[in-house]
Enzyme design. Structure first.
Site, PDB file in Angstrom:
ATOM      1  N   LYS A 184       0.849  -1.204   0.000  1.00 57.65           N
ATOM      2  CA  LYS A 184       0.000   0.000   0.000  1.00 57.65           C
ATOM      3  C   LYS A 184       0.881   1.251   0.000  1.00 57.65           C
ATOM      4  O   LYS A 184       1.515   1.577   0.987  1.00 57.65           O
ATOM      5  CB  LYS A 184      -0.938   0.055   1.209  1.00 57.65           C
ATOM      6  CG  LYS A 184      -2.038   1.098   0.963  1.00 57.65           C
ATOM      7  CD  LYS A 184      -2.659   1.671   2.202  1.00 57.65           C
ATOM      8  CE  LYS A 184      -1.886   2.750   2.872  1.00 57.65           C
ATOM      9  NZ  LYS A 184      -1.745   4.013   2.108  1.00 57.65           N
ATOM     10  N   GLY A 237       6.875   4.780   8.458  1.00 55.96           N
ATOM     11  CA  GLY A 237       6.057   5.977   8.600  1.00 55.96           C
ATOM     12  C   GLY A 237       6.251   6.561   9.985  1.00 55.96           C
ATOM     13  O   GLY A 237       7.291   6.348  10.627  1.00 55.96           O
ATOM     14  N   SER A 238       5.236   7.274  10.454  1.00 57.37           N
ATOM     15  CA  SER A 238       5.363   7.961  11.738  1.00 57.37           C
ATOM     16  C   SER A 238       5.327   6.974  12.904  1.00 57.37           C
ATOM     17  O   SER A 238       4.733   5.896  12.806  1.00 57.37           O
ATOM     18  CB  SER A 238       4.216   8.965  11.881  1.00 57.37           C
ATOM     19  OG  SER A 238       2.977   8.285  11.826  1.00 57.37           O
ATOM     20  N   THR A 239       5.939   7.366  14.005  1.00 50.99           N
ATOM     21  CA  THR A 239       5.933   6.532  15.214  1.00 50.99           C
ATOM     22  C   THR A 239       4.501   6.347  15.710  1.00 50.99           C
ATOM     23  O   THR A 239       4.114   5.267  16.153  1.00 50.99           O
ATOM     24  CB  THR A 239       6.838   7.170  16.282  1.00 50.99           C
ATOM     25  OG1 THR A 239       8.190   7.066  15.813  1.00 50.99           O
ATOM     26  CG2 THR A 239       6.729   6.482  17.628  1.00 50.99           C
ATOM     27  N   GLU A 240       3.706   7.405  15.574  1.00 49.70           N
ATOM     28  CA  GLU A 240       2.299   7.352  16.006  1.00 49.70           C
ATOM     29  C   GLU A 240       1.553   6.219  15.277  1.00 49.70           C
ATOM     30  O   GLU A 240       0.898   5.383  15.904  1.00 49.70           O
ATOM     31  CB  GLU A 240       1.698   8.709  15.656  1.00 49.70           C
ATOM     32  CG  GLU A 240       0.356   8.997  16.203  1.00 49.70           C
ATOM     33  CD  GLU A 240      -0.218  10.245  15.512  1.00 49.70           C
ATOM     34  OE1 GLU A 240       0.540  10.994  14.864  1.00 49.70           O
ATOM     35  OE2 GLU A 240      -1.442  10.428  15.619  1.00 49.70           O
ATOM     36  N   GLY A 242       2.962   3.781  13.585  1.00 51.11           N
ATOM     37  CA  GLY A 242       3.674   2.532  13.865  1.00 51.11           C
ATOM     38  C   GLY A 242       3.102   1.837  15.090  1.00 51.11           C
ATOM     39  O   GLY A 242       2.959   0.618  15.124  1.00 51.11           O
ATOM     40  N   GLU A 259       9.835   0.855  10.662  1.00 49.46           N
ATOM     41  CA  GLU A 259      10.897   1.859  10.518  1.00 49.46           C
ATOM     42  C   GLU A 259      10.198   3.203  10.702  1.00 49.46           C
ATOM     43  O   GLU A 259       9.412   3.624   9.866  1.00 49.46           O
ATOM     44  CB  GLU A 259      11.553   1.713   9.145  1.00 49.46           C
ATOM     45  CG  GLU A 259      12.919   2.338   9.089  1.00 49.46           C
ATOM     46  CD  GLU A 259      12.881   3.722   8.505  1.00 49.46           C
ATOM     47  OE1 GLU A 259      12.754   4.685   9.307  1.00 49.46           O
ATOM     48  OE2 GLU A 259      12.967   3.852   7.287  1.00 49.46           O
ATOM     49  N   CYS A 293      13.366  10.580   7.765  1.00 49.15           N
ATOM     50  CA  CYS A 293      13.273  10.095   9.148  1.00 49.15           C
ATOM     51  C   CYS A 293      14.616  10.155   9.862  1.00 49.15           C
ATOM     52  O   CYS A 293      14.673  10.315  11.068  1.00 49.15           O
ATOM     53  CB  CYS A 293      12.673   8.705   9.186  1.00 49.15           C
ATOM     54  SG  CYS A 293      13.369   7.632   7.938  1.00 49.15           S
ATOM     55  N   GLU A 395       9.386  15.234  16.136  1.00 46.91           N
ATOM     56  CA  GLU A 395       9.841  15.177  14.750  1.00 46.91           C
ATOM     57  C   GLU A 395       9.048  16.184  13.926  1.00 46.91           C
ATOM     58  O   GLU A 395       7.833  16.062  13.780  1.00 46.91           O
ATOM     59  CB  GLU A 395       9.639  13.761  14.205  1.00 46.91           C
ATOM     60  CG  GLU A 395      10.294  13.569  12.867  1.00 46.91           C
ATOM     61  CD  GLU A 395      10.149  12.156  12.334  1.00 46.91           C
ATOM     62  OE1 GLU A 395       9.070  11.563  12.502  1.00 46.91           O
ATOM     63  OE2 GLU A 395      11.112  11.663  11.721  1.00 46.91           O
TER      64      GLU A 395
HETATM   65  P1  ADP Z   1       2.762  10.820   7.819  1.00 48.39           P
HETATM   66  O1  ADP Z   1       2.156  11.145   9.154  1.00 48.39           O
HETATM   67  O2  ADP Z   1       4.153  11.272   7.696  1.00 48.39           O
HETATM   68  O3  ADP Z   1       1.878  11.111   6.636  1.00 48.39           O
HETATM   69  P2  ADP Z   1       1.972   8.158   8.233  1.00 48.39           P
HETATM   70  O4  ADP Z   1       2.684   7.363   9.247  1.00 48.39           O
HETATM   71  O5  ADP Z   1       0.632   8.718   8.566  1.00 48.39           O
HETATM   72  O6  ADP Z   1       2.961   9.271   7.785  1.00 48.39           O
HETATM   73  O7  ADP Z   1       1.802   7.369   6.882  1.00 48.39           O
HETATM   74  C1  ADP Z   1       2.668   6.369   6.410  1.00 48.39           C
HETATM   75  C2  ADP Z   1       1.838   5.296   5.738  1.00 48.39           C
HETATM   76  O8  ADP Z   1       0.966   4.715   6.707  1.00 48.39           O
HETATM   77  C3  ADP Z   1       0.935   5.768   4.617  1.00 48.39           C
HETATM   78  O9  ADP Z   1       0.906   4.794   3.592  1.00 48.39           O
HETATM   79  C4  ADP Z   1      -0.419   5.883   5.291  1.00 48.39           C
HETATM   80  O10 ADP Z   1      -1.507   5.753   4.403  1.00 48.39           O
HETATM   81  C5  ADP Z   1      -0.362   4.712   6.240  1.00 48.39           C
HETATM   82  N1  ADP Z   1      -1.275   4.808   7.395  1.00 48.39           N
HETATM   83  C6  ADP Z   1      -1.685   5.921   8.052  1.00 48.39           C
HETATM   84  N2  ADP Z   1      -2.541   5.603   9.055  1.00 48.39           N
HETATM   85  C7  ADP Z   1      -2.667   4.246   9.049  1.00 48.39           C
HETATM   86  C8  ADP Z   1      -3.391   3.294   9.846  1.00 48.39           C
HETATM   87  N3  ADP Z   1      -4.181   3.677  10.846  1.00 48.39           N
HETATM   88  N4  ADP Z   1      -3.272   1.985   9.542  1.00 48.39           N
HETATM   89  C9  ADP Z   1      -2.464   1.574   8.536  1.00 48.39           C
HETATM   90  N5  ADP Z   1      -1.766   2.411   7.748  1.00 48.39           N
HETATM   91  C10 ADP Z   1      -1.851   3.730   7.994  1.00 48.39           C
END
Ligand code: ADP
Length: 501
Positions: A184, A237-240, A242, A259, A293, A395
């Site tokens: 995705k 992606g973000s720690t949140e 993750g 990561e 990152c 961050e």
């Molecule tokens: P940013 O905050 O920098 O946009 P994210 O961590 O939100 O980065 O996004 C990284 C990836 O994770 C993207 O492909 C996003 O669509 C996906 N993503 C965001 N929220 C969720 C979630 N609740 N479950 C699974 N994937 C998610």
């Protein structure tokens, strides 16, 4: 293609890539992705949701149990190598699309992203035939060996900062090890992943080995991470987010690799070559608009060289060429989205509120024409920062360095490690004992000595602490995508005897 040309072109169209076919979303929904340098629509993309993810996972399972697992490792490696060559042959077109979708300067997508993508597929193509088990020297009349086997169907969720490169980091080792994939891409930057789908077809990968489901995180991403039919979920992606993925995966005990974010210390000692350190600090925080990152976002300066360093850093930061990312001379393009720009701006107020000084930058540059609507931000430096401030702990993910001064090494190490993150760190010094002492003491997955942001497909990358778990790239990446099976064989030909005969 240039940004002004894309403005006049009608948006590109993409469907989902499932089971080797291009299909609409079950819901019929689509979403659009803008060119962040102008705000104009670049592409209209089918929007995957749970029903599409279900289909993709089923296709990946069929492929895993069918042709893919019967293919020899050599043939898998050859397919990956063919893919790397196809990507290389299309690299200028893909670089232009990456820049149009993400906003990164064409110089970066051409000379950093695309070569990195090719390198990763090439490197892991070579690994396909080298994934081996071991024989274990167990006691007695026993033979014990291990088999390394693919996990099965892997979900992979990637971010928008290096769209194609992050796809390569995830796909290449997983495929080399014999897994099948549902990928995705991020909703902000789906375009090059969809183009990659076409190249998987052209290279001759069996249907269903790679499925690509663009869509939003809360819908498509969540459906993938929570799917009971996947054997592993890999996320960058973000720690949140993750943490959400790890919690979701826990329900099915799905294997996870993450990561995540970073807040890297980039440390300049008084004995450093200041010119080298200034250019390294710029590479550390302005590269890819700071949307990295492992960015060197906490700049620790030895008090004795602070003034000299900052004078040079400011002069160079103000000369960074910000503007049309399709222009070969541009050094910084726009932030990826309006949300991201607003987030970065918000930190300027937070910095001022906390008592830091906006030493340079802090706003959007004046640009002409269509670029007035782009999401541009100036190279920015906050000085008078304390490590406990939000701008040193959170961050920002933009071209914003927070400058902290230090007096002695002990205090410095304490502060450098005083963060929830641990992805990377940099140090600038001519003292080799200090450099290696620091490399040992810092809690981070990558340490750069007198350099910054260096990476290679053969070198592992990943985080300590809340920067995640698992290592991508290098041979360690294969551990993320293989099971180890232990096989015991009796060599004595006798009954076990424990219960008598
Ligand atoms: P940013 O905050 O920098 O946009 P994210 O961590 O939100 O980065 O996004 C990284 C990836 O994770 C993207 O492909 C996003 O669509 C996906 N993503 C965001 N929220 C969720 C979630 N609740 N479950 C699974 N994937 C998610």
């Amino acid at each position: 293609m240039s940004s002004s040309q894309t403005a006049s072109e009608s948006p590109r169209q993409y469907q989902l890539f499932i089971d080797g076919k291009w299909v609409d979303a079950e819901s019929g929904k689509t979403f659009t992705t803008p060119n962040p340098s102008t705000g104009e629509t670049l592409a209209e993309v089918a929007e995957a949701d749970k029903a599409d993810v279900d289909k993709a996972v089923a296709a990946a399972r069929r492929a895993f149990e069918g042709k893919w697992s019967k293919m020899s490792a050599r043939d898998r490696g050859r397919l990956l190598y063919k893919l790397s060559q196809l990507i290389e042959s299309k690299s200028s077109e893909l670089a232009a699309l990456e820049t149009a979708d993400n906003g990164k300067p064409i110089k970066e997508s051409t000379y950093i992203d695309l070569p990195g993508v090719v390198e990763n597929f090439e490197y892991f193509a070579g690994w396909a035939t080298k994934i081996e088990g071991e024989t274990i020297p167990v006691p007695g009349q026993m033979f014990n060996y291990t088999l390394r086997e693919p996990l099965g169907v892997c979900g992979q969720i990637i971010p928008w900062n290096f769209p194609l490169l992050m796809a390569a980091w995830k796909l290449a080792p997983a495929l080399a090890a014999g897994n099948t994939i549902v990928l995705k891409p991020a909703e902000q930057t789906p375009v090059t992943a969809m183009e990659l789908g076409k190249l998987f077809q052209e290279a001759g990968f069996p249907d269903g080995v790679v499925n690509i489901v663009p869509g939003y995180g809360e819908t498509a991403g969540a459906a993938l991470a929570s799917h009971p039919g996947i054997d592993k979920i890999a996320f960058t992606g973000s720690t949140e987010v993750g943490k959400i993925i790890a919690r979701t995966a826990a329900d099915n005990l799905t294997k996870v690799s993450l990561e995540l974010g970073g807040k890297a210390p980039n440390i300049v000692f008084a004995d450093a070559d200041i010119e080298q350190a200034v250019s390294g600090a710029m590479m550390g925080i302005f590269f890819n608009q700071g949307q990295v990152c492992c960015a060197g976002s906490r700049l620790f300066l030895d008090e004795r060289v602070k003034d000299e360093f900052l004078a040079r850093f400011k002069e160079r930061a103000e000369k960074v060429k910000v503007g049309d990312p399709m222009d070969a001379a541009t050094q910084m393009g726009p932030q990826v989205s309006a949300e991201q720009l607003a987030r970065v701006r918000g930190y300027v107020d937070i910095a001022r509120g906390e008592g830091a000084t906006v030493f340079t930058g802090g706003g959007s540059p004046e640009l002409e024409g269509n670029f007035k609507n782009g999401y541009f931000f100036q190279p920015t430096v906050f000085s008078e920062v304390q490590n406990s401030m939000r701008v040193a702990q959170e961050e920002i993910f933009g071209p914003v360095a927070s400058v902290i001064t230090f007096k002695d090494e002990k205090d410095l190490i304490k502060q450098a490690n005083d963060t929830i993150y641990g992805l990377s760190a940099g140090i600038w010094t001519k003292d080799i004992t200090r450099a290696h002492r620091f490399a040992k003491e810092i809690k981070a997955g990558t340490v750069w000595i007198n350099t910054f942001n260096m990476m290679n497909a053969a070198s592992p990358f990943g985080g300590y602490k809340q920067s995640g778990y698992g290592r991508e790239m290098g041979k360690h990446a294969l551990e993320l995508y293989t099971h180890v099976k232990s096989v015991w064989v009796d060599l004595s030909g006798k009954p076990i005897g424990w219960y008598g005969n």
